[in-house]
Design an enzyme around this catalytic site. Structure first.
Site, PDB file in Angstrom:
ATOM      1  N   GLN A  71      -4.655  -1.292   9.772  1.00 29.35           N
ATOM      2  CA  GLN A  71      -4.523  -2.653   9.242  1.00 29.35           C
ATOM      3  C   GLN A  71      -5.049  -3.670  10.251  1.00 29.35           C
ATOM      4  OE1 GLN A  71      -3.307  -3.396   6.035  1.00 29.35           O
ATOM      5  NE2 GLN A  71      -4.073  -5.435   6.538  1.00 29.35           N
ATOM      6  N   LYS A 106       0.842  -1.205   0.000  1.00 26.58           N
ATOM      7  CA  LYS A 106       0.000   0.000   0.000  1.00 26.58           C
ATOM      8  C   LYS A 106       0.878   1.257   0.000  1.00 26.58           C
ATOM      9  CE  LYS A 106      -3.747  -2.461   2.230  1.00 26.58           C
ATOM     10  NZ  LYS A 106      -4.404  -2.889   3.473  1.00 26.58           N
ATOM     11  N   ASP A 134     -11.128   2.750   3.841  1.00 28.44           N
ATOM     12  CA  ASP A 134     -11.484   1.331   3.724  1.00 28.44           C
ATOM     13  C   ASP A 134     -12.985   1.161   3.530  1.00 28.44           C
ATOM     14  OD1 ASP A 134      -9.415  -0.471   3.703  1.00 28.44           O
ATOM     15  OD2 ASP A 134      -9.134  -0.444   5.883  1.00 28.44           O
TER      16      ASP A 134
END
Ligand code: NAP
Length: 314
Positions: A97, A53, A120
């Site tokens: 995460q 990422k 997200d």
């Protein structure tokens, strides 16, 4: 019949190429978009995801910041990190995460992220926007799959779609996005009786299960578009021998590397029955990061638009 391969890498490259001028426009007008990635502890799989990422941000010209608090962090300390990122003007997107250590209340952390920075698409506010089909960041993996289907001109409206899996991050948002594209959608899960018969009705079949090669030929309507979200590591030789009967090179790969990465769809029977199919690897995986970049750029644009609409506020 041999299926058309739906190449996630080429779609990813197109998405990123289209984002590049938007990043440059933001940088010229205001500042670069910024993404903060919080990685707790040292989970090797999470470490790999975060690295890719951050790399994608670098290639696109997005500012990225990696925060790596220790495994022993408390919920209160995590909340303080998130609240600081919520306040910082140069951060447009916040990604925590998962999974978090057991002592951290992941639900409270998710709720604390400002919905406008939730790239997200997991915050309940954004999930509500998804249900209502109003603009907001969408969960990256399902959003990437819709992009893939559209760019390959796979018809969705009026078609019958079956999604196997009902997780909050893949199955449920996938089903809603297909519904908003006017598919007739069925969601299947571990308690669905006669899963194969349900799946055989699908013009578009999305497998998001996490069980290697569970979706065999008998699950697939001939000519259907099959999207394989699963990422499974096969380590047992007897299982590999059962699946890869006609691919001895795969057994050699297992012997050399100790594992084979494969999806939820049977790697031989899937392409034989489907009209179009995503490979594993190289199908859905690359799209997830591309959509994270897309959500980050859009978040930066939205914040700039809001700032321009209210020039007196900070
Ligand atoms: P998850 O939270 O474990 O959900 C799995 C779903 O599959 C559940 O709804 C479960 O049903 C269902 N299921 C399990 N066994 C089944 C069976 N035998 N028959 C029918 N349904 C069954 O997993 P997830 O997070 O959605 O991820 C699914 C897979 O996608 C994993 O392999 C993951 O690694 C992969 N993934 C890939 C990407 C990517 O970027 N490529 C992104 C996210 C996830 P119940 O609800 O009844 O338990």
């Amino acid at each position: 019949m041999s299926a058309q391969i739906l190449d996630g890498k080429s779609v990813r490259d197109s998405i990123l190429a289209e984002l590049k001028p938007r990043v440059e426009a933001l940088a010229a007008k205001h500042r670069r978009p910024g993404l903060a990635v919080v990685l707790v502890g040292d989970n090797p799989a999470s470490e790999i995801y975060v690295r890719s990422k951050v790399k994608a941000c670098g290639e696109l010209g997005i500012f990225s910041e990696r925060l790596t608090p220790p495994d022993s962090i408390t919920t209160e300390e995590m909340l303080a990190i998130v609240e600081d990122l919520n306040r910082r003007p140069e951060i447009d997107g916040i990604l925590v995460q998962m999974p978090l250590p057991a002592q951290v209340d992941a639900r409270r952390i998710l709720l604390a992220i400002s919905p406008e920075k939730d790239v997200d698409g997991f915050h309940p506010y954004n999930v509500g926007c998804l249900v209502a089909n109003s603009p907001a960041p969408r969960a990256c993996t399902p959003a990437g799959i819709i992009e893939l289907l559209k760019r390959y001109r796979v018809p969705i409206a009026g078609r019958r779609a079956v999604v196997i899996g009902r997780s909050d991050i893949v199955g449920k948002p996938m089903a809603l996005l297909l519904l908003h594209e006017n598919a007739t959608v069925t969601i299947c899960h571990s308690k669905t009786p006669d899963l194969a018969a349900e799946c055989r009705r699908a013009d578009i079949l999305v497998a998001a299960i996490g069980r290697a090669a569970l979706v065999t030929g008998e699950f697939i309507k001939p000519g259907a578009a099959v999207i394989d979200v699963g990422m499974n590591r096969l380590t047992r030789r007897e299982e590999a021998e059962r699946i890869y009967t006609r691919q001895p090179e795969k057994l050699r790969q297992l012997a050399e590397k100790g594992s084979i990465l494969l999806g939820d769809v049977h790697p031989i029977e899937g392409p034989e029955m489907a009209g179009a199919i995503t490979p594993v690897p190289g199908g859905v995986g690359p799209l997830t990061i591309a959509m994270l970049m897309s959500n980050t750029v859009r978040a930066a644009e939205r914040r700039l638009e809001a700032r321009e609409a209210a020039p007196c506020s900070s």
